[in-house]
Motif scaffolding. Structure first.
Motif, PDB file in Angstrom:
ATOM      1  N   ALA A   6       4.544   9.342   7.793  1.00 32.51           N
ATOM      2  CA  ALA A   6       3.259   9.555   7.129  1.00 32.51           C
ATOM      3  C   ALA A   6       3.061  11.060   7.015  1.00 32.51           C
ATOM      4  O   ALA A   6       2.712  11.731   7.983  1.00 32.51           O
ATOM      5  N   GLU A   7       3.314  11.587   5.830  1.00 31.26           N
ATOM      6  CA  GLU A   7       3.295  13.043   5.622  1.00 31.26           C
ATOM      7  C   GLU A   7       2.946  13.331   4.177  1.00 31.26           C
ATOM      8  O   GLU A   7       3.567  12.779   3.272  1.00 31.26           O
ATOM      9  N   ASP A   8       1.970  14.206   3.948  1.00 36.41           N
ATOM     10  CA  ASP A   8       1.554  14.500   2.587  1.00 36.41           C
ATOM     11  C   ASP A   8       2.398  15.577   1.908  1.00 36.41           C
ATOM     12  O   ASP A   8       2.310  15.753   0.706  1.00 36.41           O
ATOM     13  N   ASN A  32      -0.243   9.158   2.234  1.00 41.16           N
ATOM     14  CA  ASN A  32      -1.672   9.114   2.558  1.00 41.16           C
ATOM     15  C   ASN A  32      -1.984   7.928   3.463  1.00 41.16           C
ATOM     16  O   ASN A  32      -1.152   7.037   3.652  1.00 41.16           O
ATOM     17  N   GLY A  33      -3.178   7.936   4.004  1.00 42.33           N
ATOM     18  CA  GLY A  33      -3.581   6.918   4.956  1.00 42.33           C
ATOM     19  C   GLY A  33      -3.655   5.518   4.380  1.00 42.33           C
ATOM     20  O   GLY A  33      -3.310   4.548   5.054  1.00 42.33           O
ATOM     21  N   VAL A  34      -4.111   5.384   3.150  1.00 44.33           N
ATOM     22  CA  VAL A  34      -4.204   4.060   2.524  1.00 44.33           C
ATOM     23  C   VAL A  34      -2.812   3.457   2.372  1.00 44.33           C
ATOM     24  O   VAL A  34      -2.593   2.283   2.695  1.00 44.33           O
ATOM     25  N   ASP A  35      -1.856   4.260   1.915  1.00 46.80           N
ATOM     26  CA  ASP A  35      -0.483   3.769   1.784  1.00 46.80           C
ATOM     27  C   ASP A  35       0.123   3.454   3.154  1.00 46.80           C
ATOM     28  O   ASP A  35       0.902   2.513   3.289  1.00 46.80           O
ATOM     29  N   ALA A  36      -0.238   4.219   4.170  1.00 43.26           N
ATOM     30  CA  ALA A  36       0.248   3.930   5.523  1.00 43.26           C
ATOM     31  C   ALA A  36      -0.281   2.582   5.998  1.00 43.26           C
ATOM     32  O   ALA A  36       0.469   1.770   6.557  1.00 43.26           O
ATOM     33  N   ASN A  38      -1.236   0.079   4.121  1.00 46.57           N
ATOM     34  CA  ASN A  38      -0.552  -0.961   3.337  1.00 46.57           C
ATOM     35  C   ASN A  38       0.865  -1.197   3.846  1.00 46.57           C
ATOM     36  O   ASN A  38       1.315  -2.340   3.966  1.00 46.57           O
ATOM     37  N   ALA A  39       1.577  -0.124   4.157  1.00 44.10           N
ATOM     38  CA  ALA A  39       2.959  -0.247   4.645  1.00 44.10           C
ATOM     39  C   ALA A  39       2.994  -0.944   5.992  1.00 44.10           C
ATOM     40  O   ALA A  39       3.843  -1.810   6.239  1.00 44.10           O
ATOM     41  N   LEU A  40       2.074  -0.595   6.875  1.00 45.13           N
ATOM     42  CA  LEU A  40       2.036  -1.219   8.196  1.00 45.13           C
ATOM     43  C   LEU A  40       1.640  -2.686   8.111  1.00 45.13           C
ATOM     44  O   LEU A  40       2.094  -3.502   8.911  1.00 45.13           O
ATOM     45  N   VAL A  58      -6.079  11.891   6.978  1.00 45.08           N
ATOM     46  CA  VAL A  58      -4.815  11.168   6.786  1.00 45.08           C
ATOM     47  C   VAL A  58      -4.181  10.869   8.135  1.00 45.08           C
ATOM     48  O   VAL A  58      -3.797   9.740   8.439  1.00 45.08           O
ATOM     49  N   LEU A  59      -4.079  11.878   8.973  1.00 45.06           N
ATOM     50  CA  LEU A  59      -3.458  11.714  10.281  1.00 45.06           C
ATOM     51  C   LEU A  59      -4.209  10.690  11.123  1.00 45.06           C
ATOM     52  O   LEU A  59      -3.618   9.769  11.673  1.00 45.06           O
ATOM     53  N   MET A  60      -5.504  10.840  11.234  1.00 41.81           N
ATOM     54  CA  MET A  60      -6.267   9.953  12.101  1.00 41.81           C
ATOM     55  C   MET A  60      -6.267   8.523  11.564  1.00 41.81           C
ATOM     56  O   MET A  60      -6.194   7.564  12.329  1.00 41.81           O
ATOM     57  N   PHE A  61      -6.307   8.348  10.252  1.00 44.97           N
ATOM     58  CA  PHE A  61      -6.241   7.015   9.663  1.00 44.97           C
ATOM     59  C   PHE A  61      -4.901   6.364   9.998  1.00 44.97           C
ATOM     60  O   PHE A  61      -4.845   5.194  10.368  1.00 44.97           O
ATOM     61  N   CYS A  62      -3.821   7.132   9.907  1.00 40.26           N
ATOM     62  CA  CYS A  62      -2.495   6.606  10.228  1.00 40.26           C
ATOM     63  C   CYS A  62      -2.415   6.174  11.688  1.00 40.26           C
ATOM     64  O   CYS A  62      -1.856   5.127  12.002  1.00 40.26           O
ATOM     65  N   VAL A  63      -2.976   6.984  12.571  1.00 42.99           N
ATOM     66  CA  VAL A  63      -2.943   6.653  13.996  1.00 42.99           C
ATOM     67  C   VAL A  63      -3.711   5.369  14.259  1.00 42.99           C
ATOM     68  O   VAL A  63      -3.228   4.465  14.947  1.00 42.99           O
ATOM     69  N   VAL A  64      -4.900   5.247  13.685  1.00 44.83           N
ATOM     70  CA  VAL A  64      -5.717   4.041  13.890  1.00 44.83           C
ATOM     71  C   VAL A  64      -4.993   2.814  13.353  1.00 44.83           C
ATOM     72  O   VAL A  64      -4.912   1.777  14.022  1.00 44.83           O
ATOM     73  N   CYS A  65      -4.434   2.901  12.151  1.00 44.73           N
ATOM     74  CA  CYS A  65      -3.733   1.760  11.550  1.00 44.73           C
ATOM     75  C   CYS A  65      -2.512   1.363  12.368  1.00 44.73           C
ATOM     76  O   CYS A  65      -2.262   0.181  12.593  1.00 44.73           O
ATOM     77  N   ALA A  66      -1.765   2.343  12.812  1.00 46.31           N
ATOM     78  CA  ALA A  66      -0.561   2.060  13.597  1.00 46.31           C
ATOM     79  C   ALA A  66      -0.921   1.420  14.929  1.00 46.31           C
ATOM     80  O   ALA A  66      -0.270   0.467  15.366  1.00 46.31           O
TER      81      ALA A  66
END
Length: 93
Positions: A6-8, A32-36, A38-40, A58-66
């Motif tokens: 997850a990297e812009d 971006n976080g939305v794509d992360a 969706n991917a997860l 972006v970073l915090m959204f990725c962490v929460v989703c993961a």
């Protein structure tokens, strides 16, 4: 092992992805976080790798989703400010 990057910044993501693939990992990239999210939701990952210099939301959204998916998160950083590390990224409250 399947890794989600997850990297812009495309240049950073390409370099990291290339290195991981040469080592034998399966790698997907999202910017971006939305794509992360969706991917997860759509795929199975063993690890999410993010760079803490990417924009805070972006970073915090990725962490929460993961974490919702019970996927470990590895955050790479070159930041040296202890407060930045505690928050995850510059500008995070």
């Amino acid at each position: 092992m399947r890794i989600l990057i997850a990297e812009d910044d495309r240049i950073i993501a390409d370099g990291l992805g290339r290195s991981l693939r040469q080592t034998g990992y399966a790698v997907d990239w999202v910017a971006n976080g939305v794509d992360a999210d969706n991917a997860l939701t759509a795929g199975t990952y063993d690890l999410v790798n993010s760079i803490s210099a990417c924009p805070c939301p972006v970073l915090m959204f990725c962490v929460v989703c993961a974490r919702k998916s019970n996927v470990p998160v590895l955050i790479l950083t070159a930041l040296t400010d202890q407060r930045s590390g505690q928050r995850g990224s510059p500008g995070c409250g």
